[in-house]
Design an enzyme around this catalytic site. Structure first.
Site: not given
Length: 490
Positions: A91-92, A112, A124, A182, A251
């Site tokens: 997600g980031r 990251k 975000d 993962r 995860d």
């Protein structure tokens, strides 16, 4: 530009089918500048010893495109606090590519804080300075302790505002890992019935990380056996050094047994087996003393996902080996820390008495172990003074010294206190990651002073050395600095 040999870049994960990831272009931050650069790690991969500027810096920070990078966000799923969540993924963070060193070792290069991805959900896509500092320091601390972990290549700060509980500055972490696969990758493919792709991923894990397993009678069983083994070793090491991960979701579990995804984590100060470092863990699912059983739970979840390619009976057989392996690894770790490498009949009860005493008195765990390592040249009172119950401590220490006097080498010769303690000092660190020290470094860094971050990085990379110039960092934590709970917000 500084001299360095051409980077050897591959993009193996990007060759997998589209269901495994989405191509994503990094979203640059404003006015990024280096605040940390891991020279030792950089040189290993042919990168400049000093933090690169110019085009290479822009490429590593996602400001301009590197012609050989293929930035992508991985898709996976996972059990979060025991509940399956299908809507997970990077997600980031973005996998930029893979770097190969002169010895042929291949590591993922991961950025990251690179911005929004299709898997950002309500986030975000950014990382803030405080969490980036914590991951940089702790991943290098774990490497210094000899525990398998992702690594930190570099860290950048920016002028881009990021909003959490308050306005903070956006930061970037360049993370390196031998794998970003993962447990949740296999869960995603299993629960979406993409079984051909699941088999393909298993084939690639074997090919990339354990090629020798391809010759096994059943390579998939052999792969799962390896995952069980490396996970058991990692958990044994965590328990021995007092590391609390804080968010052991599936995860966040590396398929190759590396410590992964540093969020709310901590090392034990006072010995408290039930310590919970994540203030969002209301039920204590990931308390320190539950980590061994949670790892088995996670391995069972992975085994269920692998039931598409491995018989259930074979999965259960491998899972049954976990606790056996964990106990073997943990016993080996603790015997080394205590300098008791031979096995005597009395040892079982002796070890139980030790941990009962530590739990009862809540003594500072890392300091206790280090002071035991110094008994060849320091007074026993240095150990006893750590305890409120001095009489119990004195009784136990007398018993310990009697037990230690029975140690012999492979030739049957008695091991001296000096020999024993010299070996113990190689496994009992003088300097450990303390949350209060990290917070003090973060407070300074948020004012633009990264000197404390640099000092801690130096000490944690070589935690067994004396570093006489920095002995103030070996002090016991103040009361306000003990047992700090850390937020997931980063």
């Amino acid at each position: 530009m500084a001299n360095y040999h051409p980077l050897v870049i591959t993009n193996r994960f990007a060759q997998l089918p589209a269901c495994f990831y989405r191509d994503v272009t990094p979203q640059p931050l404003d006015n990024t500048r280096w605040v940390m650069w891991n020279s030792t790690l950089a040189i290993q991969f042919g990168l400049p010893e000093n933090a690169p500027l110019g085009e290479l810096k822009q490429q590593l920070s996602g400001e301009v495109e590197h012609p050989q990078f293929s930035p992508l966000a991985m898709k996976y799923a996972g059990h979060q606090f025991g509940v399956y969540n299908p809507d997970l993924g990077d997600g980031r963070g973005l996998l930029l590519g893979e770097l190969t060193d002169a010895k042929g070792s291949v590591f993922d290069l991961h950025l990251k804080g690179a911005g929004l991805t299709p898997y950002s959900r309500m986030g975000d896509g950014r990382a803030v300075l405080r969490s980036t500092i914590r991951e940089y320091l702790c991943s290098e601390a774990m490497a210094g302790l000899g525990i398998a972990t992702t690594r930190a290549l570099g860290m950048l700060v920016s002028d881009t505002p990021v909003y959490r509980e308050k306005q903070e500055r956006g930061a970037l972490l360049l993370r390196m890992a031998e794998s970003h696969v993962r447990f949740g990758h296999f869960e995603y493919l299993f629960y979406t019935n993409q079984l051909a792709e699941l088999k393909l991923l298993a084939d690639k894990v074997i090919e990339w990380y354990w090629p020798q397993l391809a010759q096994a009678e059943n390579p998939y069983i052999a792969m799962f056996e390896q995952v069980v083994d490396t996970t058991a070793l990692m958990i044994a090491q965590w328990q021995a050094v007092g590391f609390c991960h804080g968010v052991m979701n599936t995860d966040n579990m590396s398929i190759i047994g590396q410590t992964f995804d540093y969020g709310p984590f901590a090392f034990l100060d006072d010995y408290d087996p039930s310590y919970i470092c994540n203030h969002s863990d209301y039920q204590g699912r990931y308390a320190f003393n539950r980590q061994p059983s949670i790892a088995l739970w996670n391995l069972s979840a992975l085994g269920h996902a692998l039931s598409a390619i491995i018989d259930k009976s074979d999965i259960e057989q491998q899972l049954a080996q976990y606790e056996i392996k964990l106990q073997q690894y943990y016993s080996r770790q603790m015997r080394a820390k205590l300098g008791l490498n031979t096995t005597l009949e009395e040892d079982g009860e002796f070890f139980v008495s030790l941990f009962e005493l530590l739990e009862k008195t809540h003594v500072d765990y890392p300091r206790f172990m280090r002071e035991l390592s110094n008994l060849d040249h320091q007074s026993p009172s240095n150990v006893i003074d750590l305890f409120v119950d001095r009489d119990s401590a004195k009784t136990w220490l007398e018993r310990y010294l009697l037990r230690a006097s029975k140690e012999v080498d492979e030739n049957g010769n008695s091991i001296t206190a000096k020999q024993r303690c010299e070996q113990m000092r190689k496994v009992n660190p003088k300097y450990v990651f303390r949350n209060y020290l990290a917070q003090q470094a973060i407070d300074k860094a948020e004012r633009g002073d990264f000197s404390e971050v640099q000092t801690l990085a130096k000490l944690l990379a070589a935690p067994y050395d004396e570093h006489s110039k920095y002995e103030s960092y070996d002090k016991l934590p103040p009361e306000w600095g003990k047992g700090m709970e850390i937020s997931c917000s980063s």
